[in-house]
Write a protein that holds these residues in place. Sequence first.
Motif, PDB file in Angstrom:
ATOM      1  N   ARG A  37       0.784  -1.069  -0.114  1.00 18.30           N
ATOM      2  CA  ARG A  37      -0.036   0.029   0.010  1.00 18.30           C
ATOM      3  C   ARG A  37       1.033   1.461   0.117  1.00 18.30           C
ATOM      4  O   ARG A  37       0.832   2.095  -0.751  1.00 18.30           O
ATOM      5  CB  ARG A  37      -0.930   0.142   1.303  1.00 18.30           C
ATOM      6  CG  ARG A  37      -1.514   1.329   1.316  1.00 18.30           C
ATOM      7  CD  ARG A  37      -2.684   1.152   2.490  1.00 18.30           C
ATOM      8  NE  ARG A  37      -3.832   0.396   2.051  1.00 18.30           N
ATOM      9  CZ  ARG A  37      -5.112   0.697   2.873  1.00 18.30           C
ATOM     10  NH1 ARG A  37      -5.218   1.435   3.776  1.00 18.30           N
ATOM     11  NH2 ARG A  37      -6.029  -0.166   2.112  1.00 18.30           N
TER      12      ARG A  37
ATOM     13  N   THR B 208       2.522   1.784  -3.582  1.00 19.29           N
ATOM     14  CA  THR B 208       1.341   2.107  -4.461  1.00 19.29           C
ATOM     15  C   THR B 208       0.938   3.467  -4.353  1.00 19.29           C
ATOM     16  O   THR B 208       0.951   4.336  -5.070  1.00 19.29           O
ATOM     17  CB  THR B 208       0.076   1.085  -4.383  1.00 19.29           C
ATOM     18  OG1 THR B 208       0.332   0.001  -4.248  1.00 19.29           O
ATOM     19  CG2 THR B 208      -0.994   1.602  -5.367  1.00 19.29           C
ATOM     20  N   TYR B 209       0.654   4.045  -2.837  1.00 20.39           N
ATOM     21  CA  TYR B 209       0.223   5.273  -2.716  1.00 20.39           C
ATOM     22  C   TYR B 209       1.279   6.313  -2.888  1.00 20.39           C
ATOM     23  O   TYR B 209       1.248   7.310  -3.239  1.00 20.39           O
ATOM     24  CB  TYR B 209      -0.348   5.427  -1.383  1.00 20.39           C
ATOM     25  CG  TYR B 209      -1.672   4.613  -1.118  1.00 20.39           C
ATOM     26  CD1 TYR B 209      -2.156   3.769  -2.061  1.00 20.39           C
ATOM     27  CD2 TYR B 209      -2.474   5.295   0.010  1.00 20.39           C
ATOM     28  CE1 TYR B 209      -3.455   3.160  -1.862  1.00 20.39           C
ATOM     29  CE2 TYR B 209      -3.851   4.755   0.051  1.00 20.39           C
ATOM     30  CZ  TYR B 209      -4.382   3.718  -0.811  1.00 20.39           C
ATOM     31  OH  TYR B 209      -5.429   3.088  -0.595  1.00 20.39           O
TER      32      TYR B 209
ATOM     33  N   GLU C 147      -0.890  -6.056  -9.358  1.00 21.63           N
ATOM     34  CA  GLU C 147      -1.632  -5.836  -8.469  1.00 21.63           C
ATOM     35  C   GLU C 147      -1.633  -4.230  -8.273  1.00 21.63           C
ATOM     36  O   GLU C 147      -2.424  -3.372  -7.872  1.00 21.63           O
ATOM     37  CB  GLU C 147      -1.650  -6.469  -7.179  1.00 21.63           C
ATOM     38  CG  GLU C 147      -2.106  -7.823  -7.351  1.00 21.63           C
ATOM     39  CD  GLU C 147      -1.916  -8.708  -6.158  1.00 21.63           C
ATOM     40  OE1 GLU C 147      -1.193  -8.207  -5.286  1.00 21.63           O
ATOM     41  OE2 GLU C 147      -2.220  -9.812  -5.894  1.00 21.63           O
TER      42      GLU C 147
ATOM     43  N   GLU D 296      -2.709  -2.036 -10.932  1.00 20.73           N
ATOM     44  CA  GLU D 296      -4.216  -1.810 -10.851  1.00 20.73           C
ATOM     45  C   GLU D 296      -4.690  -0.892  -9.740  1.00 20.73           C
ATOM     46  O   GLU D 296      -5.638  -0.147 -10.060  1.00 20.73           O
ATOM     47  CB  GLU D 296      -4.936  -3.038 -10.686  1.00 20.73           C
ATOM     48  CG  GLU D 296      -4.704  -4.210 -11.909  1.00 20.73           C
ATOM     49  CD  GLU D 296      -5.248  -5.676 -11.389  1.00 20.73           C
ATOM     50  OE1 GLU D 296      -5.426  -5.863 -10.294  1.00 20.73           O
ATOM     51  OE2 GLU D 296      -5.058  -6.431 -12.382  1.00 20.73           O
ATOM     52  N   ARG D 297      -4.156  -1.045  -8.560  1.00 26.75           N
ATOM     53  CA  ARG D 297      -4.491  -0.056  -7.592  1.00 26.75           C
ATOM     54  C   ARG D 297      -4.101   1.506  -8.012  1.00 26.75           C
ATOM     55  O   ARG D 297      -4.869   2.295  -7.560  1.00 26.75           O
ATOM     56  CB  ARG D 297      -3.697  -0.422  -6.283  1.00 26.75           C
ATOM     57  CG  ARG D 297      -4.119  -1.793  -5.683  1.00 26.75           C
ATOM     58  CD  ARG D 297      -3.389  -1.818  -4.298  1.00 26.75           C
ATOM     59  NE  ARG D 297      -3.293  -2.892  -3.673  1.00 26.75           N
ATOM     60  CZ  ARG D 297      -2.873  -3.584  -2.489  1.00 26.75           C
ATOM     61  NH1 ARG D 297      -2.370  -2.375  -1.690  1.00 26.75           N
ATOM     62  NH2 ARG D 297      -2.781  -4.884  -1.978  1.00 26.75           N
TER      63      ARG D 297
ATOM     64  N   ALA E 252      -4.022   2.743 -11.036  1.00 26.37           N
ATOM     65  CA  ALA E 252      -5.005   3.284 -11.972  1.00 26.37           C
ATOM     66  C   ALA E 252      -6.217   3.627 -11.323  1.00 26.37           C
ATOM     67  O   ALA E 252      -6.972   4.279 -11.770  1.00 26.37           O
ATOM     68  CB  ALA E 252      -5.172   1.836 -12.992  1.00 26.37           C
ATOM     69  N   HIS E 253      -6.665   2.671 -10.204  1.00 29.35           N
ATOM     70  CA  HIS E 253      -7.970   3.084  -9.560  1.00 29.35           C
ATOM     71  C   HIS E 253      -7.961   4.230  -9.050  1.00 29.35           C
ATOM     72  O   HIS E 253      -8.957   5.100  -8.937  1.00 29.35           O
ATOM     73  CB  HIS E 253      -8.220   1.779  -8.215  1.00 29.35           C
ATOM     74  CG  HIS E 253      -9.663   2.068  -7.788  1.00 29.35           C
ATOM     75  ND1 HIS E 253     -10.777   1.844  -8.365  1.00 29.35           N
ATOM     76  CD2 HIS E 253      -9.596   2.509  -6.545  1.00 29.35           C
ATOM     77  CE1 HIS E 253     -11.563   2.173  -7.317  1.00 29.35           C
ATOM     78  NE2 HIS E 253     -11.041   2.553  -6.302  1.00 29.35           N
ATOM     79  N   ILE E 254      -6.808   4.803  -8.603  1.00 28.06           N
ATOM     80  CA  ILE E 254      -6.667   6.068  -8.002  1.00 28.06           C
ATOM     81  C   ILE E 254      -6.435   7.283  -8.784  1.00 28.06           C
ATOM     82  O   ILE E 254      -7.087   8.308  -8.521  1.00 28.06           O
ATOM     83  CB  ILE E 254      -5.397   6.078  -6.810  1.00 28.06           C
ATOM     84  CG1 ILE E 254      -5.512   5.047  -5.714  1.00 28.06           C
ATOM     85  CG2 ILE E 254      -5.261   7.639  -6.321  1.00 28.06           C
ATOM     86  CD1 ILE E 254      -4.489   4.603  -4.872  1.00 28.06           C
TER      87      ILE E 254
ATOM     88  N   GLY F 294      -6.264   6.826 -12.320  1.00 28.51           N
ATOM     89  CA  GLY F 294      -7.000   6.628 -13.615  1.00 28.51           C
ATOM     90  C   GLY F 294      -5.923   5.760 -14.557  1.00 28.51           C
ATOM     91  O   GLY F 294      -4.772   5.772 -14.612  1.00 28.51           O
ATOM     92  N   ALA F 295      -6.601   4.921 -15.333  1.00 29.45           N
ATOM     93  CA  ALA F 295      -5.944   4.056 -16.008  1.00 29.45           C
ATOM     94  C   ALA F 295      -4.999   4.672 -17.249  1.00 29.45           C
ATOM     95  O   ALA F 295      -3.748   4.146 -17.593  1.00 29.45           O
ATOM     96  CB  ALA F 295      -6.873   3.069 -16.801  1.00 29.45           C
TER      97      ALA F 295
END
Length: 352
Positions: free
Chosen positions: A35, A38-39, A66, A69-70, A72-74, A76-77
């Motif tokens: 996390r 990713t963040y 993974e 994907e995370r 992209a969710h935050i 945008g893809a």
Amino acid sequence: MSSFIDELNDAQKAPVLHKDGPLMVIAGAGSGKTRVLTYRIAYLMAQGVDSFNILALTFTNKAAREMKERIAHIVGASEAKNLWMGTFHSVFAKLLRIDGNKLGYPANFTIYDTQDSQRLIASIIKEMGLDKDIYKYKQIQNRISSFKNSLITVKAYRNDPDLVEQDAMAKKPRTGDIYENYVDRCFKAGAMDFDDLLLRTNELLTRHPEVLAKYQDRFRYILVDEYQDTNHSQYLIVKALADRFQNICVVGDDAQSIYSFRGANISNILNFQKDYDNVGMYRLEQNYRSTRNIVNAANSIIGKNQNQIEKVVWTDNDDGPSIKIHRSTTDAEEGRFVANSIWEHRMQQQMT
């Protein structure tokens, strides 16, 4: 932006918000390491860093997928798709397809997997008329792999009397000849094995400073997952790429190193603070995954390590069931016991 940052605890927020300069995150088991990585990437992009200028290196394709994907969710893809994110081997294969021609390789070079390499080595041993019971192709392949991961080329091998003597003492004096033959055959076939993806990247960046400068400028922010499991070759590539901007973030845990048999060098993480000035040091110590009994037991074992980066893992979880102790006489027996226990648990719980 603040919405996703607010999902982090204070210890996780600190490295995410550390924008510039080198930093090391010592992440205990179950502490939210993925996390944080990713963040941090999402935060950098929210701060205006182009995704094209971010390089994130992982050890498994699953972890990279993974994380992407995370992200992209935050953000945008469309923003996430330009990230250079993946395993060391996949990222540097991509780099070599762009610039490997400078080393004489075609852009569409073939990548040999372990079985391909072993088949070729077995064929070379046969053609050289060597005793296959002495020159076992799997052992030779492992030997060549260890050479490459330590950046020992054929020339370096022949110039190292200790290595030559080791193979002579092992009754394999023609190891260097097999190595040379193998390298020549791969090159003529326009092929690289997995270890070449690192070896040739090092060679490319060393022999062609203009290529190194190009990628130093592109990768202005570098993140490395599981840094404790990097080998010498991976370490040198990352250090070279980060040298210009030094915006490098490494995440790992010296107590979780598992790849020494593949050449992982624990000193890479232990000495990180010596490689860079003014390193930001962060610790993720709260375990969200395990029971208190497990965390305390792990701490008591890890505490015996002679060389370690100090941390105290803790949890707010329940005590959980008591830990059962099994005494094994050998490491192989211990491995079998663990594997059998997992298998039995899966069968009992009907887990896939």
